[in-house]
Design an enzyme around this catalytic site. Structure first.
Site, PDB file in Angstrom:
ATOM      1  N   TRP A 201     -37.289 -23.150 -24.484  1.00 54.18           N
ATOM      2  CA  TRP A 201     -36.041 -22.821 -25.191  1.00 54.18           C
ATOM      3  C   TRP A 201     -36.261 -21.673 -26.154  1.00 54.18           C
ATOM      4  O   TRP A 201     -35.372 -20.841 -26.334  1.00 54.18           O
ATOM      5  CB  TRP A 201     -35.462 -24.063 -25.882  1.00 54.18           C
ATOM      6  CG  TRP A 201     -35.125 -25.121 -24.873  1.00 54.18           C
ATOM      7  CD1 TRP A 201     -35.740 -26.327 -24.706  1.00 54.18           C
ATOM      8  CD2 TRP A 201     -34.122 -25.043 -23.838  1.00 54.18           C
ATOM      9  NE1 TRP A 201     -35.167 -26.994 -23.646  1.00 54.18           N
ATOM     10  CE2 TRP A 201     -34.184 -26.239 -23.105  1.00 54.18           C
ATOM     11  CE3 TRP A 201     -33.181 -24.077 -23.467  1.00 54.18           C
ATOM     12  CZ2 TRP A 201     -33.347 -26.506 -22.010  1.00 54.18           C
ATOM     13  CZ3 TRP A 201     -32.343 -24.331 -22.392  1.00 54.18           C
ATOM     14  CH2 TRP A 201     -32.434 -25.539 -21.673  1.00 54.18           C
TER      15      TRP A 201
ATOM     16  N   ASP B 145     -33.412 -23.560 -34.011  1.00 57.65           N
ATOM     17  CA  ASP B 145     -32.731 -24.319 -32.968  1.00 57.65           C
ATOM     18  C   ASP B 145     -33.203 -25.763 -33.158  1.00 57.65           C
ATOM     19  O   ASP B 145     -34.354 -26.087 -32.891  1.00 57.65           O
ATOM     20  CB  ASP B 145     -33.149 -23.772 -31.594  1.00 57.65           C
ATOM     21  CG  ASP B 145     -32.608 -24.615 -30.445  1.00 57.65           C
ATOM     22  OD1 ASP B 145     -31.930 -25.638 -30.700  1.00 57.65           O
ATOM     23  OD2 ASP B 145     -32.886 -24.251 -29.281  1.00 57.65           O
TER      24      ASP B 145
ATOM     25  N   LYS C 100     -27.706 -34.694 -27.929  1.00 59.86           N
ATOM     26  CA  LYS C 100     -28.894 -35.548 -28.074  1.00 59.86           C
ATOM     27  C   LYS C 100     -28.647 -36.530 -29.228  1.00 59.86           C
ATOM     28  O   LYS C 100     -28.217 -37.641 -28.987  1.00 59.86           O
ATOM     29  CB  LYS C 100     -30.146 -34.699 -28.267  1.00 59.86           C
ATOM     30  CG  LYS C 100     -30.466 -33.863 -27.001  1.00 59.86           C
ATOM     31  CD  LYS C 100     -30.802 -32.481 -27.362  1.00 59.86           C
ATOM     32  CE  LYS C 100     -31.026 -31.447 -26.294  1.00 59.86           C
ATOM     33  NZ  LYS C 100     -31.174 -31.759 -24.924  1.00 59.86           N
TER      34      LYS C 100
HETATM   35  N1  PMP Z   1     -32.505 -25.737 -27.194  1.00 61.47           N
HETATM   36  C1  PMP Z   1     -33.124 -26.919 -27.013  1.00 61.47           C
HETATM   37  C2  PMP Z   1     -34.256 -27.295 -27.925  1.00 61.47           C
HETATM   38  C3  PMP Z   1     -32.699 -27.778 -25.986  1.00 61.47           C
HETATM   39  O1  PMP Z   1     -33.316 -28.952 -25.806  1.00 61.47           O
HETATM   40  C4  PMP Z   1     -31.622 -27.390 -25.158  1.00 61.47           C
HETATM   41  C5  PMP Z   1     -31.084 -28.275 -24.066  1.00 61.47           C
HETATM   42  N2  PMP Z   1     -31.848 -29.268 -23.604  1.00 61.47           N
HETATM   43  C6  PMP Z   1     -31.035 -26.140 -25.363  1.00 61.47           C
HETATM   44  C7  PMP Z   1     -31.488 -25.357 -26.403  1.00 61.47           C
HETATM   45  C8  PMP Z   1     -29.897 -25.668 -24.523  1.00 61.47           C
HETATM   46  O2  PMP Z   1     -28.771 -26.323 -24.949  1.00 61.47           O
HETATM   47  P1  PMP Z   1     -27.338 -26.202 -24.275  1.00 61.47           P
HETATM   48  O3  PMP Z   1     -27.416 -26.873 -22.957  1.00 61.47           O
HETATM   49  O4  PMP Z   1     -26.458 -26.899 -25.276  1.00 61.47           O
HETATM   50  O5  PMP Z   1     -27.009 -24.759 -24.162  1.00 61.47           O
END
Ligand code: PMP
Length: 360
Positions: free
Chosen positions: A102, A172, A196
């Site tokens: 991520w 994030d 989450k």
């Molecule tokens: N950042 C992290 C730490 C994640 O775990 C996730 C999704 N699992 C995301 C970003 C992406 O999130 P989204 O699907 O809401 O765009």
């Protein structure tokens, strides 16, 4: 019905009492004769929900008054782009610390929009660790420093945050917000997809210090400017009303459990059960993360024997454990034990792991 043992990484388990309340109010929300999904986002009934969710976030996270809370759409993935669009001015450089997939994705978006620098990375050992704070390269000239507080895929978590000496720290926190107390005032901006610890998918929470937005390019599209949403209390257009409604219920549930200190203690106890099962298995189960970097949200492990790993996953599934497979990009096993996963489910998984090892 029998409630599933839900270890999904997101969307993931919601608190049972929240689901019951949502069910009870589904057909008639607050005496309106309509469901929450059917009422106007400009109505006083919705307004109360929206502002209650904000008030509860201020309370639970102890957010100082000079920060604004936004309810946006587009997931954390849109924040990968909105952060540099709004905060990375021409000629500036943004600092990204890489601790997994991520953070790589966040960096990739910033690279399209301006100058970037990688001030630390744990890629050399397959993201098993969090770089030491004193190894990070941070310059006062950087527009901001971006970290991913919990690495959902690799199962690592920052347990201490860097002191960036005035450079705005951006995090994030999609997979660990609301799981433990932390000092919001150390951050310039925090973002998290809700699916989450916060609630259902569809809303993304952004917490932003208002004074950061001094240099935003005027030509940015309206919806992509944080200022648009700050000025309109996240009601510039139709927000994801139902997701925000469930979020407000989840926040009440966290409050009723004693807030973040109590939640954090519970989370530590749950994680300990699984890490103990791994550490006392004589190498039968192997944790992915270095012990000091272990996530209390996503417990990642493999089995030394790959055939046995497939058998473990198949038998876990048959025994009613949902979502134990590792992320499709890394394989192995992962148990996501967010706030709403009850300790009984974690004990059941721990027992299953002990039993499977004994039999194999
Ligand atoms: N950042 C992290 C730490 C994640 O775990 C996730 C999704 N699992 C995301 C970003 C992406 O999130 P989204 O699907 O809401 O765009």
């Amino acid at each position: 019905m029998k409630r599933a043992y839900n270890f999904n990484a997101g969307p993931s388990a919601l608190p049972w009492p929240v689901l019951e309340q949502v069910q009870a109010e589904l057909l008639d929300f607050a005496g309106t004769g309509m469901s929450i999904m059917e009422i106007s986002h400009r109505s006083k009934d919705y307004d109360a929900v929206h502002n209650h969710a904000k008030a509860m976030l201020y309370k639970l996270l102890a957010i100082p008054e000079d920060y604004e809370i936004l309810f946006l759409q587009g997931g954390a993935s849109l924040q990968f782009a909105m952060v540099p669009m709004n905060l990375l001015a021409q000629g500036q450089t943004a600092n990204y610390i890489l601790t997994g997939t991520w953070s790589e994705k966040a960096l990739k978006e910033a690279e399209k929009l301006g100058g970037t620098f990688v001030g630390g990375s744990s890629e050399d050992r397959n993201y098993k660790y969090i770089p030491a704070l004193d190894s990070l390269q941070i310059s006062r000239d950087h527009a901001y420093v971006h970290i991913t507080s919990n690495n959902t895929i690799y199962g690592t978590q920052w347990h201490e945050f860097p002191d960036t000496e005035g450079v705005p720290l951006i995090a994030d926190m999609s997979s660990d917000i609301l799981s433990r107390p932390f000092d919001v005032s150390k951050f310039g901006l925090i973002y998290a997809g809700a699916q989450k610890n916060l609630g259902p998918a569809g809303v993304t929470v952004v917490i932003i210090r208002r004074d950061l937005l001094t240099n935003v390019p005027e030509q940015l599209p309206t919806m992509l400017k944080y200022k648009t949403h700050i000025d309109s209390n996240s009601l510039y257009n139709t927000p994801p009303t139902t997701s925000i409604y469930v979020l407000s219920k989840v926040l009440d549930w966290v409050d009723s459990r004693g807030g973040l200190e109590a939640i954090a203690e519970h989370n530590r106890a749950k994680a300990e059960l699984l890490y103990d099962a791994i550490d006392t298995s004589d190498g039968f189960y192997q944790g992915h993360a270095d012990p000091e970097a272990r996530s209390l949200m996503n417990v990642t492990f493999t089995l030394a024997d790959k055939d046995l790993e497939a058998k473990f996953l198949a038998e876990a599934k048959a025994a009613g454990f949902v979502g134990i497979n590792g992320h499709r990009s890394v394989g192995g096993c992962r148990a996501s034990i967010y706030n709403a996963v009850p300790i009984e489910a974690v004990e059941a998984l721990r027992d299953f792991m002990l039993d499977f090892r004994a039999k194999n």
